[in-house]
Design a protein around this motif. Structure first.
Motif, mmCIF file in Angstrom:
data_model
loop_
_atom_site.group_PDB
_atom_site.id
_atom_site.type_symbol
_atom_site.label_atom_id
_atom_site.label_comp_id
_atom_site.label_asym_id
_atom_site.label_seq_id
_atom_site.Cartn_x
_atom_site.Cartn_y
_atom_site.Cartn_z
ATOM 1 N N LYS A 83 0.836 -1.202 0.000
ATOM 2 C CA LYS A 83 0.000 0.000 0.000
ATOM 3 C C LYS A 83 0.876 1.258 0.000
ATOM 4 C CE LYS A 83 -3.644 2.629 0.526
ATOM 5 N NZ LYS A 83 -4.506 2.950 -0.624
ATOM 6 N N ILE A 84 1.901 1.279 0.826
ATOM 7 C CA ILE A 84 2.791 2.443 0.888
ATOM 8 C C ILE A 84 3.642 2.531 -0.374
ATOM 9 C CG2 ILE A 84 4.685 3.499 2.191
ATOM 10 C CD1 ILE A 84 3.533 2.226 4.694
ATOM 11 N N LEU A 85 4.073 1.374 -0.882
ATOM 12 C CA LEU A 85 4.865 1.389 -2.119
ATOM 13 C C LEU A 85 4.027 1.900 -3.283
ATOM 14 C CD1 LEU A 85 7.700 0.646 -3.121
ATOM 15 C CD2 LEU A 85 6.807 -1.626 -3.716
ATOM 16 N N GLY A 86 2.714 1.695 -3.206
ATOM 17 C CA GLY A 86 1.834 2.228 -4.245
ATOM 18 C C GLY A 86 1.871 3.746 -4.279
ATOM 19 N N LYS A 87 2.103 4.375 -3.138
ATOM 20 C CA LYS A 87 2.224 5.834 -3.106
ATOM 21 C C LYS A 87 3.462 6.292 -3.879
ATOM 22 C CE LYS A 87 -0.157 6.461 1.315
ATOM 23 N NZ LYS A 87 -1.349 7.105 0.679
ATOM 24 N N ALA A 88 4.533 5.479 -3.798
ATOM 25 C CA ALA A 88 5.730 5.817 -4.584
ATOM 26 C C ALA A 88 5.415 5.755 -6.073
ATOM 27 C CB ALA A 88 6.864 4.863 -4.225
ATOM 28 N N ALA A 364 -0.636 -1.841 -6.018
ATOM 29 C CA ALA A 364 -0.689 -2.444 -4.685
ATOM 30 C C ALA A 364 -1.644 -3.638 -4.665
ATOM 31 C CB ALA A 364 -1.131 -1.401 -3.659
ATOM 32 N N PHE A 365 -2.782 -3.475 -5.375
ATOM 33 C CA PHE A 365 -3.753 -4.561 -5.360
ATOM 34 C C PHE A 365 -3.205 -5.789 -6.087
ATOM 35 C CE2 PHE A 365 -7.525 -6.993 -5.817
ATOM 36 C CZ PHE A 365 -8.355 -6.584 -4.782
ATOM 37 N N ILE A 366 -2.486 -5.564 -7.183
ATOM 38 C CA ILE A 366 -1.883 -6.698 -7.884
ATOM 39 C C ILE A 366 -0.878 -7.408 -6.974
ATOM 40 C CG2 ILE A 366 -0.348 -7.335 -9.776
ATOM 41 C CD1 ILE A 366 -1.718 -5.230 -11.483
ATOM 42 N N GLN A 367 -0.095 -6.628 -6.217
ATOM 43 C CA GLN A 367 0.818 -7.231 -5.254
ATOM 44 C C GLN A 367 0.048 -8.002 -4.186
ATOM 45 O OE1 GLN A 367 3.424 -3.438 -4.692
ATOM 46 N NE2 GLN A 367 4.715 -5.177 -4.097
ATOM 47 N N TYR A 368 -1.049 -7.414 -3.724
ATOM 48 C CA TYR A 368 -1.849 -8.109 -2.729
ATOM 49 C C TYR A 368 -2.452 -9.402 -3.288
ATOM 50 C CZ TYR A 368 -1.591 -4.215 0.574
ATOM 51 O OH TYR A 368 -1.148 -3.276 1.465
ATOM 52 N N SER A 369 -2.863 -9.352 -4.547
ATOM 53 C CA SER A 369 -3.429 -10.563 -5.146
ATOM 54 C C SER A 369 -2.387 -11.670 -5.210
ATOM 55 C CB SER A 369 -3.979 -10.255 -6.544
ATOM 56 O OG SER A 369 -2.927 -9.983 -7.457
ATOM 57 N N ARG A 370 -1.113 -11.263 -5.473
ATOM 58 C CA ARG A 370 -0.026 -12.243 -5.458
ATOM 59 C C ARG A 370 0.218 -12.733 -4.032
ATOM 60 N NH1 ARG A 370 0.717 -15.077 -9.828
ATOM 61 N NH2 ARG A 370 1.461 -13.906 -11.626
ATOM 62 N N GLN A 371 0.218 -11.785 -3.094
ATOM 63 C CA GLN A 371 0.404 -12.168 -1.703
ATOM 64 C C GLN A 371 -0.756 -13.016 -1.197
ATOM 65 O OE1 GLN A 371 1.256 -8.176 0.129
ATOM 66 N NE2 GLN A 371 2.976 -9.266 1.060
ATOM 67 N N PHE A 372 -1.927 -12.812 -1.783
ATOM 68 C CA PHE A 372 -3.100 -13.569 -1.372
ATOM 69 C C PHE A 372 -3.042 -15.006 -1.870
ATOM 70 C CE2 PHE A 372 -7.508 -14.851 -2.493
ATOM 71 C CZ PHE A 372 -7.973 -15.034 -1.204
ATOM 72 N N THR A 373 -2.659 -15.175 -3.131
ATOM 73 C CA THR A 373 -2.605 -16.531 -3.692
ATOM 74 C C THR A 373 -1.349 -17.284 -3.256
ATOM 75 O OG1 THR A 373 -1.566 -15.655 -5.710
ATOM 76 C CG2 THR A 373 -3.966 -15.925 -5.713
ATOM 77 N N GLN A 374 -0.265 -16.552 -2.962
ATOM 78 C CA GLN A 374 0.976 -17.221 -2.581
ATOM 79 C C GLN A 374 0.828 -18.067 -1.317
ATOM 80 O OE1 GLN A 374 4.233 -14.577 -1.821
ATOM 81 N NE2 GLN A 374 5.744 -16.228 -1.704
ATOM 82 N N PRO A 375 0.258 -17.525 -0.205
ATOM 83 C CA PRO A 375 0.116 -18.392 0.974
ATOM 84 C C PRO A 375 -0.809 -19.572 0.741
ATOM 85 C CG PRO A 375 -0.995 -16.288 1.309
ATOM 86 C CD PRO A 375 -0.160 -16.144 0.084
#
Length: 683
Positions: A83-88, A364-375
């Protein structure tokens, strides 16, 4: 070979268990299901076994709580990162777009001009970006954001490392306690349990299965906890960023759960079979290598190889099926995750173009989707390891749940006057309730008497002395030692009064001195030497290169069978027991040495009660009382001359062995030389 069931000796001499005779072994109620350790049809109950395994972490609940808190903090920092990296990303994107816009206009004016010129999509895009026309990338703000993200990820790494360090200690202590509990449990199990347990199968449970539990706990607990928290944290952040995209991503959860459950259900039975086949194969290997000399003598290598190939193939089929089926989970989960990624990327791109989401939020959401499916993928990939560990846990729990021997009396009795009088009072016993062995046996062994027990194979001779040792519990009647019921004594107190020498010898890896001293660890060097000389061990020890410091391997291959037997007899001498039990104790020595040992035995038996099981009747002619057993009953009793005069069962056994002249033992002993000085060392 002795014909009766053999058992471990008293702690005084440390003899090992031998093979159980088929005529006396129980034929039902095997400890591990079907004979030979072959896997049964019943699949393990995964849920209760997994819960029971996790409950073993309760003694370390403080450390476990610390692990959970560290995991929450670590995952919390990790999920904030995208989320914070999305601000960058937003800063870079806004700077790149803003630099190309007129500097003399405001953002609202640029948007109005874009709409007026018919470029509404670009106007919508500008609406969702926080920019200043004519101003490029704000590198100061970008630096602060990147440093913050770096700090978050560094903190998450440190907390994760601390979590793993603490959890590693918890798991290893838990497995340590499990090993200790299994070891203690084995010491509390009755001998009948080991009668029905293939040795290799039991070894597999207390070694391979516990190691597999350790590996499974170590590799799955941390990952499962982190994965669960990651899913919770990521889902929360996904709804914060975009509820619509979050709902799209959550569609994969029920699909993943259905697929994982279906595959896990099919693979679980195969994991149970895999470990059962592992135990069966271990049992076959242990049996083959223990008796490799006989295998070679009878030329059965091909049969052994064929049996090994068959069991190895069964293990291969079970292991392949378990690993292949459970291995399907990860690629299927990755496929679902990729589909989810594509849908999110398309829908997110459209929302950025419409100005309802920023590019940074989409990233950020794409990263979260990866983080969501990874676990979810990681949990799926660990399913085989988790199922394998729980399957091993269930096998270990079967040992821990086995019925124990009757515990010692809380207020045990004590023998006030140790004389060595043993009395059987209407004793009844059987290994199999359907096949009575001893029904109503009564006898008295007076202090200092030598009681010889003879009879055909399977008559119950060794069973009789095993009952004295309380290796088995009586069905009826009682046995007393100096007037005290042996069930009222502690097993340690009872067996510490008994020395036992079996036909099947047992020596451990160590020096000859260590093996003799095993009978009495408090004995002096002089006591050990006296016992060795009394049993004629001293005669052959001096022919060894290092004398009493000669190291014997676990198989005792560097001493002969007769020499091993003499060492076990010396061990019993050193124990100086109140009762002495000799089960074919001279069967492995040559005739001349046997005569000498018989003389030593006579000295050992003086002033103590002795029970001697013998097939060679010449060795028990001087016994005070000879018991002739058939089918678990005493059919005759008396001394040698009385029984010959009666011309009954004993006379038939004696005449069958001595059709010709019999040389009197005392005459032969008198003709033999006394033990000579130490001979020259062997080359």
């Amino acid at each position: 070979m002795s014909d009766d069931k053999q058992t471990p000796t008293a702690a005084s001499n440390g003899q090992a268990p031998a093979t159980v005779k088929a005529t006396e072994r129980p034929t039902t109620g095997r400890a591990f299901g079907p004979p030979g350790g072959i896997p049964g049809d019943k699949s393990m109950n995964f849920g209760p076994s997994a819960k029971r395994l996790l409950r073993r972490l309760r003694p370390h609940r403080t450390q476990v709580l610390g692990v959970i808190l560290l995991a929450v903090a670590s995952v919390g920092l990790s999920v904030l990162g995208p989320k914070i990296l999305g601000k960058a990303t937003d800063i870079i994107f806004a700077g790149a777009i803003g630099k190309g816009l007129p500097a003399n206009l405001s953002k609202e004016q640029v948007i109005e001009q874009a709409r007026a010129s018919g470029n509404g999509r670009f106007a919508d895009l500008l609406q969702g970006i926080d920019l200043i026309p004519g101003v490029g990338i704000d590198f100061d703000a970008l630096r602060n954001v990147l440093l913050l993200v770096l700090g978050l990820y560094a903190g998450a790494f440190f907390l994760s490392w601390m979590q793993g360090y603490i959890l590693n200690g918890v798991v290893q202590r838990t497995v340590f306690e499990l090993r200790s509990e299994v070891e203690d449990k084995l010491n509390r199990l009755p001998l009948s349990y080991f009668d029905g347990a293939p040795r290799g199968e039991l070894l597999s449970r207390v070694t391979n299965d516990i190691d597999n539990i350790s590996t499974s706990l170590q590799q799955t607990l941390s990952q499962l906890l982190t994965s669960l928290l990651t899913v919770i944290g990521v889902v929360t952040m996904m709804f914060v960023v975009s509820p619509l995209l979050a709902l799209i991503a959550l569609v994969t959860i029920p699909i993943s759960m259905v697929i994982t459950a279906a595959i896990a259900k099919r693979s679980q039975a195969r994991f149970v079979a895999q470990w059962r086949h592992t135990g069966a194969l271990n049992g076959q290997i242990e049996e083959a290598f223990t008796g490799h000399e006989l295998v070679k003598v009878f030329g059965r290598q091909k049969e052994i190889e064929a049996s090994f190939a068959e069991k190895n193939d069964e293990l291969y089929q079970a292991a392949f099926g378990a690993q292949f089926i459970s291995g399907l989970i990860m690629p299927l989960m990755m496929f679902i995750g990729n589909l989810n990624y594509v849908v999110i990327a398309v829908v997110g791109g459209l929302r950025v173009a419409s100005g309802t989401m920023s590019l940074g939020d989409v990233q950020a959401f794409i990263q979260y989707s990866r983080q969501f499916t990874q676990p979810l993928t990681q949990v799926a990939s660990m399913a085989n390891l988790l199922q394998s560990g729980v399957a091993s846990a269930e096998r270990v729990f079967e040992v821990l749940d086995a019925k124990e021997q009757v515990p010692d009396d809380a207020t045990p009795a004590e023998v006030t006057e140790a004389r060595g009088r043993v009395e059987f009072e209407h004793v009844a016993f059987s290994y199999d309730p359907e096949k009575p062995l001893i029904t109503d046996l009564s006898l008295v062994a007076e202090p200092g008497q030598t009681v010889a027990i003879v009879g055909p194979t399977g008559a119950g001779k060794t069973t009789l002395v095993n009952l004295i040792m309380r290796f088995y519990e009586l069905n009826a009647g009682r046995i007393t030692l100096d007037g005290v019921d042996i069930t009222e004594l502690t097993r340690h107190d009872l067996r510490s009064r008994i020395g036992m020498v079996l036909q099947d010898t047992w020596l451990f890896g160590g020096t000859i001195r260590d093996n003799i001293m095993y009978g009495n660890l408090n004995a002096t060097e002089e006591d050990m030497l006296a016992a060795a000389k009394a049993t004629y061990v001293d005669r052959f020890v001096h022919s060894l290169p290092d004398g009493y410091d000669t190291v014997i391997d676990e198989e005792g291959s560097n001493v002969s069978a007769g020499e091993k037997q003499l060492l076990t007899i010396a061990r019993a001498f050193l124990a100086d027991p109140q009762l002495l039990i000799l089960d074919e104790a001279t069967s492995s020595v040559d005739t001349r040495t046997e005569v000498l040992v018989q003389r030593a035995m006579a000295a050992l038996r003086s002033d103590r009660t002795s029970f001697v099981i013998a097939h060679r009747l010449s060795t028990i002619r001087d016994a005070d009382l000879i018991l002739v057993m058939e089918n678990g009953s005493i059919v005759e009793q008396g001394n040698h001359q009385q029984l010959l005069t009666a011309n009954g069962a004993y006379a038939r056994l004696y005449n069958a062995q001595f059709a010709g002249a019999v040389v009197d033992i005392d005459e032969e002993a008198a003709a033999l030389p006394t033990p000579a000085a130490a001979p020259a060392a062997r080359p």
